[in-house]
Write a protein that holds these residues in place. Structure first.
Motif, PDB file in Angstrom:
ATOM      1  N   HIS A  75      -3.500   9.820  -4.662  1.00 43.94           N
ATOM      2  CA  HIS A  75      -3.825   9.199  -3.372  1.00 43.94           C
ATOM      3  C   HIS A  75      -3.447   7.715  -3.345  1.00 43.94           C
ATOM      4  CE1 HIS A  75      -5.515  12.538  -1.194  1.00 43.94           C
ATOM      5  NE2 HIS A  75      -6.319  12.841  -2.197  1.00 43.94           N
ATOM      6  N   THR A  76      -4.435   6.882  -3.028  1.00 47.66           N
ATOM      7  CA  THR A  76      -4.144   5.478  -2.749  1.00 47.66           C
ATOM      8  C   THR A  76      -3.636   4.710  -3.965  1.00 47.66           C
ATOM      9  OG1 THR A  76      -5.988   5.588  -1.204  1.00 47.66           O
ATOM     10  CG2 THR A  76      -5.124   3.396  -1.718  1.00 47.66           C
ATOM     11  N   ALA A  77      -2.538   3.984  -3.771  1.00 46.99           N
ATOM     12  CA  ALA A  77      -2.054   3.039  -4.772  1.00 46.99           C
ATOM     13  C   ALA A  77      -1.793   1.731  -4.051  1.00 46.99           C
ATOM     14  CB  ALA A  77      -0.772   3.542  -5.422  1.00 46.99           C
ATOM     15  N   SER A  89       6.223  15.040   1.603  1.00 47.13           N
ATOM     16  CA  SER A  89       5.639  16.076   0.740  1.00 47.13           C
ATOM     17  C   SER A  89       4.125  16.178   0.899  1.00 47.13           C
ATOM     18  CB  SER A  89       5.965  15.782  -0.725  1.00 47.13           C
ATOM     19  OG  SER A  89       7.352  15.812  -0.928  1.00 47.13           O
ATOM     20  N   PHE A  90       3.554  15.315   1.740  1.00 47.39           N
ATOM     21  CA  PHE A  90       2.099  15.341   1.872  1.00 47.39           C
ATOM     22  C   PHE A  90       1.625  16.620   2.545  1.00 47.39           C
ATOM     23  CE2 PHE A  90       1.347  10.446   2.095  1.00 47.39           C
ATOM     24  CZ  PHE A  90       1.616  10.373   0.745  1.00 47.39           C
ATOM     25  N   ASN A  91       0.542  17.185   2.039  1.00 39.42           N
ATOM     26  CA  ASN A  91      -0.150  18.227   2.780  1.00 39.42           C
ATOM     27  C   ASN A  91      -1.084  17.554   3.785  1.00 39.42           C
ATOM     28  OD1 ASN A  91      -2.303  17.321   1.251  1.00 39.42           O
ATOM     29  ND2 ASN A  91      -2.172  19.002  -0.227  1.00 39.42           N
ATOM     30  N   ALA A  92      -1.738  18.367   4.613  1.00 41.20           N
ATOM     31  CA  ALA A  92      -2.542  17.801   5.695  1.00 41.20           C
ATOM     32  C   ALA A  92      -3.648  16.897   5.160  1.00 41.20           C
ATOM     33  CB  ALA A  92      -3.133  18.931   6.543  1.00 41.20           C
ATOM     34  N   ALA A  93      -4.287  17.314   4.083  1.00 40.56           N
ATOM     35  CA  ALA A  93      -5.409  16.533   3.557  1.00 40.56           C
ATOM     36  C   ALA A  93      -4.935  15.168   3.057  1.00 40.56           C
ATOM     37  CB  ALA A  93      -6.078  17.313   2.414  1.00 40.56           C
ATOM     38  N   SER A  94      -3.782  15.146   2.395  1.00 42.72           N
ATOM     39  CA  SER A  94      -3.261  13.881   1.872  1.00 42.72           C
ATOM     40  C   SER A  94      -2.913  12.937   3.009  1.00 42.72           C
ATOM     41  CB  SER A  94      -2.013  14.142   1.026  1.00 42.72           C
ATOM     42  OG  SER A  94      -2.352  14.921  -0.098  1.00 42.72           O
ATOM     43  N   ARG A  95      -2.327  13.513   4.057  1.00 48.04           N
ATOM     44  CA  ARG A  95      -1.930  12.690   5.195  1.00 48.04           C
ATOM     45  C   ARG A  95      -3.161  12.102   5.872  1.00 48.04           C
ATOM     46  NH1 ARG A  95       0.637  16.482   7.917  1.00 48.04           N
ATOM     47  NH2 ARG A  95       2.240  16.478   6.315  1.00 48.04           N
ATOM     48  N   GLU A  96      -4.168  12.929   6.071  1.00 44.69           N
ATOM     49  CA  GLU A  96      -5.385  12.468   6.753  1.00 44.69           C
ATOM     50  C   GLU A  96      -6.098  11.394   5.902  1.00 44.69           C
ATOM     51  OE1 GLU A  96      -8.726  11.490   8.690  1.00 44.69           O
ATOM     52  OE2 GLU A  96      -6.798  12.234   9.432  1.00 44.69           O
ATOM     53  N   PHE A  97      -6.076  11.577   4.587  1.00 46.70           N
ATOM     54  CA  PHE A  97      -6.744  10.618   3.701  1.00 46.70           C
ATOM     55  C   PHE A  97      -6.085   9.239   3.823  1.00 46.70           C
ATOM     56  CE2 PHE A  97      -7.975   8.458  -0.104  1.00 46.70           C
ATOM     57  CZ  PHE A  97      -9.209   8.979  -0.454  1.00 46.70           C
ATOM     58  N   PHE A  98      -4.783   9.237   3.766  1.00 49.30           N
ATOM     59  CA  PHE A  98      -4.045   7.964   3.848  1.00 49.30           C
ATOM     60  C   PHE A  98      -4.274   7.302   5.200  1.00 49.30           C
ATOM     61  CE2 PHE A  98       0.379   5.815   3.498  1.00 49.30           C
ATOM     62  CZ  PHE A  98      -0.183   4.704   2.890  1.00 49.30           C
ATOM     63  N   ALA A 119      -6.869   7.538   7.064  1.00 52.84           N
ATOM     64  CA  ALA A 119      -8.235   7.005   7.112  1.00 52.84           C
ATOM     65  C   ALA A 119      -8.304   5.663   6.391  1.00 52.84           C
ATOM     66  CB  ALA A 119      -9.206   8.007   6.483  1.00 52.84           C
ATOM     67  N   VAL A 120      -7.611   5.554   5.265  1.00 56.23           N
ATOM     68  CA  VAL A 120      -7.602   4.286   4.529  1.00 56.23           C
ATOM     69  C   VAL A 120      -6.979   3.202   5.407  1.00 56.23           C
ATOM     70  CG1 VAL A 120      -6.631   3.054   2.547  1.00 56.23           C
ATOM     71  CG2 VAL A 120      -7.541   5.370   2.253  1.00 56.23           C
ATOM     72  N   ARG A 121      -5.880   3.553   6.053  1.00 57.83           N
ATOM     73  CA  ARG A 121      -5.194   2.558   6.878  1.00 57.83           C
ATOM     74  C   ARG A 121      -6.040   2.145   8.077  1.00 57.83           C
ATOM     75  NH1 ARG A 121       0.926   4.696   7.327  1.00 57.83           N
ATOM     76  NH2 ARG A 121       1.033   2.844   8.628  1.00 57.83           N
ATOM     77  N   ARG A 122      -6.715   3.108   8.689  1.00 54.10           N
ATOM     78  CA  ARG A 122      -7.586   2.760   9.818  1.00 54.10           C
ATOM     79  C   ARG A 122      -8.688   1.796   9.369  1.00 54.10           C
ATOM     80  NH1 ARG A 122      -7.225   8.238  11.095  1.00 54.10           N
ATOM     81  NH2 ARG A 122      -9.289   8.650  10.195  1.00 54.10           N
ATOM     82  N   GLY A 123      -9.214   2.044   8.180  1.00 53.86           N
ATOM     83  CA  GLY A 123     -10.275   1.170   7.669  1.00 53.86           C
ATOM     84  C   GLY A 123      -9.781  -0.252   7.447  1.00 53.86           C
ATOM     85  N   LEU A 124      -8.605  -0.374   6.868  1.00 49.40           N
ATOM     86  CA  LEU A 124      -8.055  -1.719   6.626  1.00 49.40           C
ATOM     87  C   LEU A 124      -7.770  -2.415   7.949  1.00 49.40           C
ATOM     88  CD1 LEU A 124      -5.665  -1.010   3.612  1.00 49.40           C
ATOM     89  CD2 LEU A 124      -7.968  -1.995   3.575  1.00 49.40           C
ATOM     90  N   ASP A 125      -7.267  -1.643   8.913  1.00 47.43           N
ATOM     91  CA  ASP A 125      -7.018  -2.221  10.225  1.00 47.43           C
ATOM     92  C   ASP A 125      -8.323  -2.735  10.833  1.00 47.43           C
ATOM     93  OD1 ASP A 125      -4.361  -1.595   9.977  1.00 47.43           O
ATOM     94  OD2 ASP A 125      -4.489   0.277  11.142  1.00 47.43           O
ATOM     95  N   ALA A 126      -9.381  -1.940  10.708  1.00 47.15           N
ATOM     96  CA  ALA A 126     -10.664  -2.339  11.275  1.00 47.15           C
ATOM     97  C   ALA A 126     -11.176  -3.627  10.630  1.00 47.15           C
ATOM     98  CB  ALA A 126     -11.692  -1.217  11.085  1.00 47.15           C
ATOM     99  N   LEU A 127     -10.838  -3.812   9.352  1.00 50.40           N
ATOM    100  CA  LEU A 127     -11.287  -5.020   8.651  1.00 50.40           C
ATOM    101  C   LEU A 127     -10.338  -6.192   8.877  1.00 50.40           C
ATOM    102  CD1 LEU A 127     -12.332  -3.371   5.285  1.00 50.40           C
ATOM    103  CD2 LEU A 127     -13.853  -4.487   6.924  1.00 50.40           C
ATOM    104  N   GLY A 128      -9.230  -5.938   9.557  1.00 53.48           N
ATOM    105  CA  GLY A 128      -8.269  -7.000   9.781  1.00 53.48           C
ATOM    106  C   GLY A 128      -7.523  -7.403   8.511  1.00 53.48           C
ATOM    107  N   ILE A 129      -7.428  -6.486   7.561  1.00 47.25           N
ATOM    108  CA  ILE A 129      -6.687  -6.770   6.335  1.00 47.25           C
ATOM    109  C   ILE A 129      -5.243  -6.301   6.509  1.00 47.25           C
ATOM    110  CG2 ILE A 129      -6.466  -6.210   3.881  1.00 47.25           C
ATOM    111  CD1 ILE A 129      -9.518  -5.881   3.823  1.00 47.25           C
ATOM    112  N   GLY A 130      -4.321  -7.243   6.467  1.00 47.43           N
ATOM    113  CA  GLY A 130      -2.921  -6.902   6.669  1.00 47.43           C
ATOM    114  C   GLY A 130      -2.319  -6.273   5.426  1.00 47.43           C
ATOM    115  N   LEU A 178       0.839  -1.190   0.000  1.00 50.32           N
ATOM    116  CA  LEU A 178       0.000   0.000   0.000  1.00 50.32           C
ATOM    117  C   LEU A 178       0.877   1.243   0.000  1.00 50.32           C
ATOM    118  CD1 LEU A 178      -3.036   0.833   0.424  1.00 50.32           C
ATOM    119  CD2 LEU A 178      -2.507   0.911   2.879  1.00 50.32           C
ATOM    120  N   ASN A 179       0.414   2.245  -0.716  1.00 45.97           N
ATOM    121  CA  ASN A 179       1.118   3.527  -0.674  1.00 45.97           C
ATOM    122  C   ASN A 179       0.115   4.625  -0.989  1.00 45.97           C
ATOM    123  OD1 ASN A 179       3.265   5.289  -0.397  1.00 45.97           O
ATOM    124  ND2 ASN A 179       3.974   5.063  -2.510  1.00 45.97           N
ATOM    125  N   SER A 180       0.524   5.837  -0.723  1.00 42.74           N
ATOM    126  CA  SER A 180      -0.283   6.966  -1.173  1.00 42.74           C
ATOM    127  C   SER A 180       0.592   7.887  -1.997  1.00 42.74           C
ATOM    128  CB  SER A 180      -0.872   7.744   0.011  1.00 42.74           C
ATOM    129  OG  SER A 180      -1.497   8.918  -0.488  1.00 42.74           O
TER     130      SER A 180
END
Length: 413
Positions: A265-267, A227-236, A238-249, A164-166
């Motif tokens: 964003h997400t790649a 190089s991320f601005n605040a919005a980019s950092r927060e977006f990434f 949020a994606v990671r928190r979601g994957l964690d919640a789903l238990g996806i490693g 995963l990357n952003s």
RNA sequence: GCGGGUGUAGCUCAGUUGGUUAGAGCGCUAGGUUGUGGCUCUAGAGGUCGCCGGUUCGAUCCCGGUCACUCGCCCCA
């Protein structure tokens, strides 16, 4: 060896290979429907412009891999090298901005003029999923969850890893790109020849270079997150928190970039070490600017595609299972032939798979029934016809008994 | 586009230090069993030894080119 060879990089699919493909597509369809995706099938060719405008005019796919031709009407057409551009075009053509958000899945052949290799064909097949009209990270999470679900349903859970990357939003990515160009330009002389080329065209690609001389330079390169601005950092996050919640490693790979220009964003990629040099089995990301670039309304998008051939190399296909009945007429008495034909027809209409051999004596026909894997044979000759019966032979046990001709469906119910 | 490996029967593969009819197993066809499959026995069909050229009295074998497959690079799914 025949002189009639298939076109380089193409393949005939039969038998077990065909079953592998079908298994992958059917599994995908079942899982995608659990996520409320709807099927889309777009044409396998489009105006060349559809791909040139979207994939980026420096990408390898556009500059040297497209099957482009002029048709009899003088139109410049291209066999699709990937699905997203066609889906985006369909979205615009059909005015689907009214129906947002919308979730599509599809599959089919793609074409790229590449040097064939294991898991890399000139005509290959992909399964594909796209969500349009959702700028929130929930879409990224759902689309990755779908990918993960499909791969585990195919039994590949322990053979793949999620990277995963952003890339950040457009502002962050442009800032990073500028930093990278500065950095790599300073080390230009030490870079591999390929990477010096990439510096001009797509500096992000230097990050996943495998050249030995590039590695130390890449190690010390500025990280994209800086190089991320605040919005980019927060977006990434949020994606990671979601994957964690789903238990996806997953493993964050700051050097993961995408080959096509439309991503932000997400790649992500699901990779494997099981199929040789082609490590990526499924890849995708967010492409918020794509539809606008094509002249449609500004619409967020995220999606992925997976190579069916690559999955097929790893999948265990379900065994061929069908309950086949062989109808075996005896002799060439026309009345018997007609009765056998009618019997086969009745059974097929009742939903049974029936094979009726075209020629040969009883021995031949029984042999064919056995080879096709029929479970039972119905043998019908003059004496049976006269008595209104048929012989039912169980081909596994060899047991045989007679049965009234009009009771056959009931016996198989 | 670049580098390595491999091309012999439908499939998997032997083989020929350059010599006359190129083999095996599996598969296929037919027969032993003219109304009964699997197992078995017998027989048969099937090959321009990838293609083109060169060397040679003679090439499937050696050399060059080419095409295809394959592994890696590149790229990507």
């Amino acid at each position: 060896m025949s002189s009639l060879q298939p076109v380089r990089g193409t393949h005939d699919l039969m038998g077990e290979d065909a079953r592998r493909h079908r298994h992958i597509v059917e599994t995908f369809r079942e899982v995608a429907e659990l996520y409320a995706f709807r099927e889309i099938a777009t044409p396998i060719f489009e105006f060349t412009d559809v791909f040139e405008r979207t994939l980026g005019d420096t990408s390898d796919v556009v500059t040297k891999e497209m099957y482009t031709f002029v048709d009899r009407g003088g139109e410049q057409l291209t066999l699709r090298p990937e699905m997203t551009a066609g889906v985006a075009r369909a979205f615009i053509s059909n005015g689907l901005a009214q129906d947002l958000p919308i979730k599509f899945f599809g599959h089919g052949p793609m074409f790229r003029y590449e040097r064939p290799q294991k898991g890399r064909m000139r005509q290959f097949h992909q399964i594909d999923a796209e969500i349009l009209g959702v700028p929130e990270p929930q879409a990224d999470i759902e689309v990755i969850a779908l990918a993960h679900h499909v791969l585990s349903a195919l039994g590949l859970g322990d053979k793949i890893t999620l990277e995963l990357n952003s890339l950040g939003d457009v502002e962050s990515r442009l800032a990073y790109r500028a930093r990278l160009i500065d950095y790599f330009s300073a080390h230009r002389a030490a870079l591999s020849e390929d990477s010096r080329m990439r510096l001009e065209r797509n500096p992000l690609r230097i990050l996943d270079s495998k050249a030995a001389e590039d590695r130390p330079i890449v190690e010390a390169a500025p990280a994209i997150a800086e190089s991320f601005n605040a919005a980019s950092r927060e977006f990434f996050d949020a994606v990671r928190r979601g994957l964690d919640a789903l238990g996806i490693g997953y493993a964050v790979n700051p050097r993961l970039v995408r080959g096509l220009d439309y991503y932000s964003h997400t790649a992500f990629e699901f990779t494997t070490t099981h199929i040789g040099a082609q490590g990526t089995v499924l890849g995708g990301g967010r492409y918020d600017g794509l539809i606008e670039t094509m002249g449609g309304p500004a619409t967020a998008g995220i999606g992925w595609a997976a190579g069916i051939e690559r999955l097929a190399l790893m999948v265990t296909p379900p065994p061929e299972s069908r309950d086949l009945i062989a109808v075996v007429p005896v002799g060439d008495d026309p009345a018997v032939q007609a009765a056998a034909l009618a019997l086969a027809n009745r059974l097929r209409r009742a939903g049974h798979a029936v094979d009726q051999g075209y020629r040969g004596n009883v021995g031949k026909r029984m042999k064919r029934a056995d080879k096709l894997g029929a479970s039972r044979a119905l043998i019908l000759g003059e004496s049976e016809l006269a008595a209104g019966i048929v012989q039912l032979r169980d081909l596994a046990t060899g047991e045989q008994r007679s049965l009234p001709l009009d009771a056959v469906e009931a016996a198989f119910a």
